[in-house]
Design a protein around this motif. Structure first.
Motif, mmCIF file in Angstrom:
data_model
loop_
_atom_site.group_PDB
_atom_site.id
_atom_site.type_symbol
_atom_site.label_atom_id
_atom_site.label_comp_id
_atom_site.label_asym_id
_atom_site.label_seq_id
_atom_site.Cartn_x
_atom_site.Cartn_y
_atom_site.Cartn_z
ATOM 1 N N GLN A 199 21.753 -41.419 -42.272
ATOM 2 C CA GLN A 199 22.328 -42.453 -41.412
ATOM 3 C C GLN A 199 21.276 -43.369 -40.794
ATOM 4 O OE1 GLN A 199 22.572 -39.162 -41.086
ATOM 5 N NE2 GLN A 199 22.736 -38.490 -38.936
ATOM 6 N N LEU A 200 20.002 -43.007 -40.909
ATOM 7 C CA LEU A 200 18.936 -43.822 -40.321
ATOM 8 C C LEU A 200 18.265 -44.731 -41.345
ATOM 9 C CD1 LEU A 200 17.254 -41.264 -37.870
ATOM 10 C CD2 LEU A 200 18.987 -42.996 -37.393
ATOM 11 N N ARG A 201 18.833 -44.817 -42.546
ATOM 12 C CA ARG A 201 18.316 -45.743 -43.557
ATOM 13 C C ARG A 201 19.491 -46.230 -44.409
ATOM 14 N NH1 ARG A 201 17.032 -40.600 -45.349
ATOM 15 N NH2 ARG A 201 17.588 -40.147 -47.529
ATOM 16 N N PRO A 202 19.356 -47.387 -45.068
ATOM 17 C CA PRO A 202 20.463 -47.924 -45.866
ATOM 18 C C PRO A 202 20.703 -47.085 -47.118
ATOM 19 C CG PRO A 202 18.507 -49.254 -46.161
ATOM 20 C CD PRO A 202 18.192 -48.283 -45.062
ATOM 21 N N PRO A 203 21.888 -47.206 -47.729
ATOM 22 C CA PRO A 203 22.167 -46.440 -48.952
ATOM 23 C C PRO A 203 21.297 -46.925 -50.106
ATOM 24 C CG PRO A 203 23.913 -48.022 -48.515
ATOM 25 C CD PRO A 203 23.028 -48.033 -47.316
ATOM 26 N N PRO A 204 21.067 -46.074 -51.100
ATOM 27 C CA PRO A 204 20.252 -46.483 -52.259
ATOM 28 C C PRO A 204 20.909 -47.631 -53.017
ATOM 29 C CG PRO A 204 20.537 -44.090 -52.182
ATOM 30 C CD PRO A 204 21.477 -44.669 -51.178
ATOM 31 N N CYS A 205 20.080 -48.398 -53.717
ATOM 32 C CA CYS A 205 20.603 -49.487 -54.533
ATOM 33 C C CYS A 205 21.384 -48.911 -55.714
ATOM 34 C CB CYS A 205 19.458 -50.349 -55.063
ATOM 35 S SG CYS A 205 18.440 -51.089 -53.757
ATOM 36 N N THR A 206 22.479 -49.580 -56.067
ATOM 37 C CA THR A 206 23.309 -49.116 -57.177
ATOM 38 C C THR A 206 23.547 -50.248 -58.158
ATOM 39 O OG1 THR A 206 25.304 -49.639 -55.919
ATOM 40 C CG2 THR A 206 24.495 -47.368 -55.797
ATOM 41 N N GLY A 207 23.312 -49.961 -59.454
ATOM 42 C CA GLY A 207 23.605 -50.911 -60.508
ATOM 43 C C GLY A 207 22.906 -52.246 -60.320
ATOM 44 N N ASN A 208 23.653 -53.312 -60.605
ATOM 45 C CA ASN A 208 23.122 -54.670 -60.496
ATOM 46 C C ASN A 208 23.449 -55.321 -59.164
ATOM 47 O OD1 ASN A 208 22.042 -54.610 -63.132
ATOM 48 N ND2 ASN A 208 24.053 -55.143 -64.005
ATOM 49 N N GLN A 209 24.073 -54.560 -58.268
ATOM 50 C CA GLN A 209 24.433 -55.118 -56.971
ATOM 51 C C GLN A 209 23.191 -55.308 -56.109
ATOM 52 O OE1 GLN A 209 27.321 -52.495 -55.242
ATOM 53 N NE2 GLN A 209 28.963 -53.121 -56.652
ATOM 54 N N ALA A 210 23.267 -56.292 -55.223
ATOM 55 C CA ALA A 210 22.150 -56.545 -54.312
ATOM 56 C C ALA A 210 21.967 -55.353 -53.372
ATOM 57 C CB ALA A 210 22.412 -57.814 -53.501
ATOM 58 N N CYS A 211 20.711 -54.990 -53.124
ATOM 59 C CA CYS A 211 20.431 -53.854 -52.242
ATOM 60 C C CYS A 211 20.814 -54.199 -50.800
ATOM 61 C CB CYS A 211 18.943 -53.494 -52.297
ATOM 62 S SG CYS A 211 18.388 -52.929 -53.922
ATOM 63 N N GLU A 212 21.379 -53.234 -50.118
ATOM 64 C CA GLU A 212 21.780 -53.426 -48.726
ATOM 65 C C GLU A 212 20.574 -53.198 -47.812
ATOM 66 O OE1 GLU A 212 24.664 -51.200 -45.439
ATOM 67 O OE2 GLU A 212 25.151 -51.090 -47.587
ATOM 68 N N GLU A 213 20.232 -54.202 -47.010
ATOM 69 C CA GLU A 213 19.093 -54.068 -46.108
ATOM 70 C C GLU A 213 19.428 -53.162 -44.934
ATOM 71 O OE1 GLU A 213 16.855 -57.457 -44.883
ATOM 72 O OE2 GLU A 213 17.315 -58.593 -46.717
ATOM 73 N N ALA A 214 18.384 -52.663 -44.288
ATOM 74 C CA ALA A 214 18.568 -51.800 -43.126
ATOM 75 C C ALA A 214 19.273 -52.555 -42.006
ATOM 76 C CB ALA A 214 17.219 -51.288 -42.644
ATOM 77 N N THR A 215 20.136 -51.841 -41.272
ATOM 78 C CA THR A 215 20.847 -52.448 -40.150
ATOM 79 C C THR A 215 19.901 -52.603 -38.960
ATOM 80 O OG1 THR A 215 21.541 -50.318 -39.250
ATOM 81 C CG2 THR A 215 22.976 -51.337 -40.923
ATOM 82 N N GLN A 216 20.364 -53.335 -37.955
ATOM 83 C CA GLN A 216 19.565 -53.513 -36.747
ATOM 84 C C GLN A 216 19.291 -52.183 -36.068
ATOM 85 O OE1 GLN A 216 18.083 -56.379 -35.674
ATOM 86 N NE2 GLN A 216 18.826 -57.201 -37.628
ATOM 87 N N GLY A 217 20.276 -51.292 -36.072
ATOM 88 C CA GLY A 217 20.072 -49.975 -35.464
ATOM 89 C C GLY A 217 19.035 -49.156 -36.198
ATOM 90 N N GLN A 218 19.089 -49.193 -37.526
ATOM 91 C CA GLN A 218 18.106 -48.457 -38.323
ATOM 92 C C GLN A 218 16.704 -49.026 -38.140
ATOM 93 O OE1 GLN A 218 20.074 -49.051 -42.050
ATOM 94 N NE2 GLN A 218 21.244 -47.138 -41.926
ATOM 95 N N LEU A 219 16.622 -50.349 -38.069
ATOM 96 C CA LEU A 219 15.313 -50.962 -37.809
ATOM 97 C C LEU A 219 14.813 -50.641 -36.415
ATOM 98 C CD1 LEU A 219 15.745 -54.505 -39.448
ATOM 99 C CD2 LEU A 219 14.422 -52.563 -40.309
ATOM 100 N N ALA A 220 15.754 -50.502 -35.457
ATOM 101 C CA ALA A 220 15.355 -50.168 -34.085
ATOM 102 C C ALA A 220 14.663 -48.807 -34.038
ATOM 103 C CB ALA A 220 16.572 -50.188 -33.159
ATOM 104 N N VAL A 221 15.183 -47.848 -34.807
ATOM 105 C CA VAL A 221 14.553 -46.523 -34.868
ATOM 106 C C VAL A 221 13.160 -46.636 -35.468
ATOM 107 C CG1 VAL A 221 14.689 -44.215 -35.878
ATOM 108 C CG2 VAL A 221 16.760 -45.320 -35.018
#
Length: 578
Positions: free
Chosen positions: A110-132
């Protein structure tokens, strides 16, 4: 062993070589922790938190800049209030807290974004995850602020400057310190980085966190063997007092004879254990702070009267004036180190990304992690330090008569010149790397390995290591030797503030270049023109080398003489000249 009082200080018949294992154990574990998570952090930020490359590079250089700026606070606390031992201990615990938090961020999904899947754009870390992440980095930066300026000064404190044999060992200590640090960094960039890349970031950050805990225990265990010096008050306050007093007396005529300036051994006893500074002819405006006026004689007729000492905001001793002059004279030499740091920090950002695109195989099944390429920097640095300490110093000592072999100013100059060659070579290697990418049709495929050996990067990494062995150790020697003895933690902090300024300078340079040119690409390093960036830094370093040579030529060394036995000095216009 018993402690005894001398000149108001506690002087212990301890320290020396017997204290070194505990101090070096602390340094080995601390550097294993620091480098273990920083050497490969650009990979963690880009691959685990999915940051764009330039944002990740700027995050790391900003963190490095902050971690190198906080030593000013740590040095102030050590010199003014807590002493070096307790500052080091508490700071190490704070650093430990940051390491634990960073490890948890790598372990808990929960403290990092999910892994990249397939050809979809990778999801960047949320503000909360970056805060940690940022909170963890801030804790380690605060901890570094207490460790970095004090561990070198505390180690050097274990040797008695008044003992000819131990004075020689002080200069060996700086080489031993850097060698020990280098060995721990070597382990970090090989074993720890390999674990991070192949086992997991939980273990890759957890092991350095455990090493940090060991470092705290090792350091505290040596408490009874250390030489401890009581803090002598805020050095920044004394500097401010001289400035205010000289400004107040700006209209007072300068005395014809410097021996008429105010001196008081009793007042300065707490900050002049090994020697006093005497008058120098530079920056004479500040001498006005030590001019004894008629008003001073009326208010404080006797400086040796402990019940009514002079107001330091109106009258300062020559020694305190010279403390300020020494710090000011060190300024240009300090500033000259900034550009070199701006060049060297690229090894952990863009040079690492170069390595990631190249063929890193040692065998068909084993390849070098990109973060481990800095092993060539460390090996060359360790080799240079060993040759310098074991061969060059003894030979040079016969010709120069200096305990340290060659002066720290010459040593730094050699480091500056070699660093120019390092970045110059890096530009040509980048040209070759991109030509190889173009020849194989891979300019638009940054994730596909280019068939060019990563060992082409060895020259730039190795040259940076040789430059560091000369420049960084010379810089440390310079600050420790030329700073007033009561400000040595503060002066060592200046070494780290140069690193801070260089890191922030890199952030500024990368940001400007990224906005106004196409040299640096967020997504495809093959489509950039990284060689132009390296050559721009090379040009800046050439100008910086010329600036340094001028500063070194006209530098005035700290005027010090051994402190004699205490004498009573009266406040008058004919005060005794020490």
């Amino acid at each position: 062993m018993e402690a005894k009082k001398e000149n108001g200080h506690t002087k212990r018949t301890k320290g020396g070589l017997r204290a070194m294992p505990f101090i070096f154990a602390n340094e080995v574990c601390e550097k294993l922790a620091v480098v273990g998570f920083s050497a490969n952090m650009v990979s963690y930020l880009t691959e685990q938190l999915h940051m764009p490359l330039t944002k990740a590079a700027n995050t790391l250089t900003n963190f490095g800049g902050t971690a190198s700026l906080t030593p000013l606070l740590g040095a102030f606390i050590a010199d003014a209030f807590a002493g070096r031992f307790w500052t080091l201990t508490v700071a190490s615990i704070i650093y430990q807290m940051g390491m634990i938090s960073l490890t948890l961020s790598a372990v808990l999904p929960q403290l990092r974004p999910p892994p990249c899947t397939g050809n979809q754009a990778c999801e960047e870390a949320t503000q909360g995850q970056l805060a940690v992440l940022y909170a963890s980095l801030l804790l380690t930066a605060i901890g570094s602020g207490g460790i970095r300026p004090n561990v070198v000064a505390f180690g050097a404190d274990q040797f008695d400057e008044n003992d000819p044999n131990e004075k020689t060992r002080i200069w060996n200590f700086f080489n031993w310190y850097y060698f020990t640090m280098g060995v721990s960094i070597l382990v970090a960039v090989t074993v720890i980085v390999y674990i991070q890349e192949n086992v997991g970031w939980g273990w890759g950050l957890g092991i350095p966190a455990f090493a940090m805990a060991v470092s705290v225990v090792a350091f505290v265990l040596g408490f009874s063997l250390y030489r401890h010096f009581e803090p002598s008050g805020s050095p920044f306050t004394r500097l401010a007092q001289v400035i205010v007093a000289s400004c107040r007396k700006r209209n007072v005529a300068m005395v014809a004879d410097p021996s008429l300036l105010y001196q008081n051994e009793e007042l300065d006893a707490a900050i002049t254990v090994n020697g006093m500074l005497f008058h120098s002819k530079q920056l004479t405006f500040f001498d006005k702070a030590a001019i004894v006026t008629e008003e001073d004689q009326v208010r404080w007729p006797s400086s040796s009267s402990s019940d009514k000492p002079p107001n330091p905001w109106r009258l300062s001793t020559v020694h305190r004036v010279e403390e300020l002059k020494s710090i000011i004279r060190m300024g240009p030499i300090w500033a000259s180190g900034i550009i070199l740091i701006t060049a060297s920090v690229q090894q952990g950002t863009f040079s690492l990304q170069q390595a990631r695109t190249m063929d890193r195989h040692l065998t068909p099944s084993l390849q070098i992690p990109p973060g481990s390429m800095s092993v060539f920097t460390i090996v060359s640095m360790l080799t240079t330090v060993s040759v310098y300490d074991r061969l060059l110093i003894p030979v040079a000592r016969r010709f120069t008569g200096l305990d340290r072999g060659i002066s720290f100013l010459h040593r730094m100059g050699v480091g500056f010149a070699i660093s120019v060659l390092a970045t110059f070579a890096a530009g040509f290697v980048e040209v070759k790397r991109r030509h190889a990418a173009a020849a194989h049709g891979l300019l638009d495929s940054p994730s596909i390995t280019i068939p060019i050996s990563v060992f082409w990067l060895i020259p730039q990494y190795s040259l940076h290591g040789i430059a560091e062995a000369f420049m960084s150790i010379g810089h440390l020697e310079f600050f420790y030797d030329q700073a007033p003895e009561s400000m040595r933690s503060t002066a060592t902090a200046l070494f780290w503030t140069a690193i801070s300024a260089g890191s922030y300078g890199s952030t500024l340079l990368v940001t400007i270049i990224h906005r106004v040119t196409d040299w640096l690409s967020d997504t495809n390093i093959n489509r950039g023109k990284l060689e132009y960036f390296y050559w721009l830094i090379t040009l800046l370093q050439i100008f910086n080398l010329g600036f340094y040579m001028v500063c070194a030529k006209f530098y005035t060394f700290k005027p010090i003489q051994v402190r004699p036995k205490e004498t009573s000095v009266e406040l008058s216009t004919t005060s005794t000249r020490v």
